[in-house]
Design an enzyme around this catalytic site. Structure first.
Site, mmCIF file in Angstrom:
data_model
loop_
_atom_site.group_PDB
_atom_site.id
_atom_site.type_symbol
_atom_site.label_atom_id
_atom_site.label_comp_id
_atom_site.label_asym_id
_atom_site.label_seq_id
_atom_site.Cartn_x
_atom_site.Cartn_y
_atom_site.Cartn_z
ATOM 1 N N GLY A 65 0.797 -1.226 0.000
ATOM 2 C CA GLY A 65 0.000 0.000 0.000
ATOM 3 C C GLY A 65 0.830 1.277 0.000
ATOM 4 O O GLY A 65 0.276 2.368 0.005
ATOM 5 N N HIS A 66 2.153 1.156 -0.026
ATOM 6 C CA HIS A 66 3.010 2.355 0.061
ATOM 7 C C HIS A 66 4.157 2.255 -0.920
ATOM 8 O O HIS A 66 5.268 1.930 -0.531
ATOM 9 C CB HIS A 66 3.561 2.500 1.481
ATOM 10 N N PHE A 67 4.039 2.480 -2.062
ATOM 11 C CA PHE A 67 2.874 2.837 -2.858
ATOM 12 C C PHE A 67 2.751 1.806 -3.975
ATOM 13 O O PHE A 67 3.767 1.365 -4.506
ATOM 14 C CB PHE A 67 3.053 4.226 -3.488
#
Length: 162
Positions: free
Chosen positions: A63-65
């Site tokens: 999720g990052h990124f």
């Protein structure tokens, strides 16, 4: 001239403390243990050097990124704080006492950290008392600074953490 193994970024370099030994000193565990090994400690200088191999399978990269995996800056600071915690845990009179963040000052991020990077974590203690400490911390990859900060911590009474 031969290379000093303590200064090497070679994964086979001399290891002062392994991951298993780190886990005997600080309470962090996977997925939040962000230090893989300690390579050097100099008690006279108040200095410790550790490493973190950043791998593509790290829990936060999804999720990052998406499409551009970047190690979050807060986790770079946490890795530095864990390195400091190892130094403190190996100091006389601290044993299993745990420190908590008191401040993160003068923090700067200068380079992104991505999968495949090997982050060097260096802390030089400026003060270490019974209940408070602070140190200058620098994370780098291949000699290029990615994060630096002045980190301070408090050690609360044992009953405060129950």
């Amino acid at each position: 001239m031969t290379e000093d193994p303590a200064q090497s970024t070679d994964p086979r370099a001399a290891v002062l403390l392994s991951t298993a030994e780190l886990q005997q000193l600080i309470p962090h565990r996977w997925p939040f243990l962000l230090v893989d090994r300690v390579l050097e400690e100099d008690r006279e200088r108040g200095y410790i050097r550790a490493e973190k191999a950043v791998t593509a399978g790290e829990w936060f990269f999804g999720g990052h990124f998406p499409g551009l995996p970047v190690l979050p800056g807060v986790l770079q600071v946490e890795a530095l704080a864990q390195t400091m915690a190892v130094y403190v845990a190996r100091s006389e009179g601290f044993g299993d006492r745990i420190g908590l963040f008191a401040g993160i000052d003068e923090c700067r991020f200068k380079r992104i950290v991505q999968p495949g990077d090997r982050m060097t974590l260096e802390v030089t203690m400026e003060k270490l008392g019974r209940r408070f400490g602070k140190g200058r911390a620098v994370a780098s990859v291949d000699g290029e600074v990615c994060c630096e900060a002045l980190i301070s911590f408090v050690i609360p009474p044992a009953e405060a953490l129950r």
